[in-house]
Motif scaffolding. Structure first.
Motif, short mmCIF file in Angstrom:
data_model
loop_
_atom_site.label_atom_id
_atom_site.label_comp_id
_atom_site.label_asym_id
_atom_site.label_seq_id
_atom_site.Cartn_x
_atom_site.Cartn_y
_atom_site.Cartn_z
N ASP A 144 0.85 -1.19 0.00
CA ASP A 144 0.00 0.00 0.00
C ASP A 144 0.89 1.24 0.00
N GLY A 145 1.49 1.51 -1.13
CA GLY A 145 2.28 2.73 -1.25
C GLY A 145 3.73 2.44 -1.57
N MET A 146 4.17 2.93 -2.73
CA MET A 146 5.55 2.69 -3.16
C MET A 146 6.34 3.99 -3.18
N GLY A 147 7.64 3.84 -3.17
CA GLY A 147 8.55 4.94 -3.44
C GLY A 147 9.64 4.42 -4.34
N ALA A 148 10.39 5.31 -4.95
CA ALA A 148 11.51 4.89 -5.79
C ALA A 148 12.54 5.99 -5.84
N VAL A 158 13.26 0.41 -5.48
CA VAL A 158 11.82 0.55 -5.26
C VAL A 158 11.53 0.06 -3.85
N LEU A 159 10.81 0.86 -3.07
CA LEU A 159 10.45 0.41 -1.74
C LEU A 159 8.94 0.43 -1.58
N PHE A 160 8.46 -0.43 -0.71
CA PHE A 160 7.03 -0.55 -0.50
C PHE A 160 6.80 -1.18 0.86
N GLN A 161 5.63 -0.94 1.40
CA GLN A 161 5.33 -1.56 2.70
C GLN A 161 4.21 -2.58 2.52
N SER A 162 4.11 -3.50 3.48
CA SER A 162 3.29 -4.69 3.25
C SER A 162 1.87 -4.60 3.80
N GLU A 163 1.56 -3.55 4.54
CA GLU A 163 0.25 -3.45 5.20
C GLU A 163 -0.14 -4.76 5.86
N SER A 164 0.70 -5.23 6.74
CA SER A 164 0.40 -6.45 7.52
C SER A 164 -0.12 -6.05 8.89
N HIS B 12 6.01 -4.70 7.09
CA HIS B 12 7.41 -4.55 6.70
C HIS B 12 7.54 -3.38 5.73
N ASN B 14 9.98 -3.19 2.55
CA ASN B 14 10.99 -3.88 1.75
C ASN B 14 11.54 -2.96 0.67
N ALA B 99 1.57 4.89 1.89
CA ALA B 99 2.98 5.25 1.94
C ALA B 99 3.42 5.92 0.63
N MET B 101 6.97 8.50 -1.15
CA MET B 101 8.21 9.24 -0.98
C MET B 101 7.97 10.73 -1.05
N TYR B 118 10.28 8.58 3.36
CA TYR B 118 9.15 7.74 2.96
C TYR B 118 8.16 7.82 4.11
#
Lengths: 173, 196
Positions: A144-148, A158-164, B12, B14, B99, B101, B118
């Protein structure tokens, strides 16, 4: 840019018309460098080195209590083989299959007639890492939401979070 | 995390590193994305709580006075979440959401964040009815230092989304917060399943 000596022929994407459909080949080179980026410099890439389990080792292992579980999961590991970025079928769909009539099948793309361009996955939940720094880690959750950003001149991170949800759901992560 | 001082579950963050040149041509490449993966791992190496303390091990039978992840506890550091972890981690990031940047100085020289960050927010929670709690925590990950900072506890009011806006002034940073409806905000506390 000079062409590398070992070009990698690449066909247009099979999943539909491409913006670059006229280009039947391209070669990947590191910017400013004549060295082929892929293939040719495999050490830069994360590759599945596998687990070597010889017959002899398997025999020895079988004498250890509890090893049957290990062997069971080893067989699953061998059979599955999904590494980060290896899945090419899509989770996303262009429309409701009940309306579009697209065939619905586990693990396969559904309706991919996206109106404004193609979509290709760069990572899918369930894939595992074969990179040295995270060997065996699995992509989990629902991103739910990426960055790069540029990690260096040759690498995009590329980073992203898992919404766990930790202990608040049955499938704890 | 924190050199082994705390084990964190839940959400997490990643990273995956891709070969830049291949990535630029990926849409016309016939192979899978795995051909261009050059790295993968967990982005958070260090993490601070709302008191600017490094997260530490959880005291299992009482309050954790220093280093508690306060979205999991009351103000004294006592576990306040409706359920305990079923596996042995200390704390968990709950349902990180929305999320994105924010680039350093994206509004002009000296204006905006000093670092690439971020931003993400814990969007809902489920607490023990008998306990008080601090609330869902808002986080900023400094991607250069792999450090996660807890920077607020806003989303018990339904705020899950944020965006930096142009402060037009080098001495201020402005973040707009928005989120779910008032109804959803109420649901966060006791009826979180309604959010899905």
């Amino acid at each position: 840019m000079k062409e590398p000596s070992a070009p990698s022929p690449v066909a247009p994407s099979p999943s539909g018309p491409s913006m670059h459909a006229g280009s039947t080949t391209f070669v990947c080179t590191v910017a400013g460098d004549d060295t082929p980026a892929m293939p040719g410099t495999k050490s830069r890439y994360c590759t599945d080195k596998g687990i070597e389990l010889t017959e002899e080792n398997a025999g020895l292992l079988s004498m250890i209590p509890g090893s049957s579980e290990f062997l069971k999961y080893y067989k699953l590991y061998e059979a599955e083989g999904y590494t980060v970025g290896s899945i090419t079928d899509l989770v996303v769909e262009a429309g409701d299959a009940a309306v579009s009539g697209a065939t619905v099948e586990d693990g396969k793309s559904g309706d991919v007639a996206f109106p404004f361009g193609e979509i290709k996955p760069i990572v899918t939940a369930g894939e595992r890492s074969v990179c040295d720094e995270s060997l065996g880690e699995v992509i989990v959750g629902k991103p739910d939401g990426m960055g790069a950003y540029l990690l260096d001149d040759h690498t995009i991170r590329v980073l992203f979070q898992s919404e766990s949800y930790g202990p608040l759901t049955a499938n704890e992560a | 995390m924190n050199n082994g001082a705390a084990l964190i579950g839940g959400s997490h963050i990643n990273y995956i590193d891709y070969d830049r040149e291949m990535f630029s041509k990926f849409m016309t490449y016939s192979g899978p994305a795995s051909d261009m993966v050059v790295g993968m791992g967990q982005h958070i190496k260090r993490a601070y709580n709302l008191r600017n303390e490094l997260l530490s091990h959880r005291v299992r039978d009482g309050a954790t006075p220093v280093g508690a992840h306060l979205s999991n506890t009351n103000a004294e550091g006592e576990w306040a979440v409706a359920r305990l972890p079923r596996i042995e981690y200390d704390w968990f990031y709950q349902s990180l959401c929305s999320a994105h940047m924010e680039e350093a100085h994206q509004w002009g020289p000296g204006i905006g964040f000093e670092d690439d960050v971020y931003l993400t927010n814990e969007e809902w929670h489920s607490y023990n009815d008998e306990m008080t709690f601090v609330g869902n925590t808002y986080h900023a990950l400094d991607v250069t230092t792999d450090t996660m900072y807890a920077i607020g506890a806003m989303s018990m009011g339904g705020f899950e989304k944020s965006a930096e806006i142009n402060a037009q002034h080098p001495e201020y940073v402005m973040i707009a917060m928005s989120g779910k409806s008032i109804l959803a905000a109420i649901c966060h506390r006791r009826e979180d399943q309604l959010l899905f």
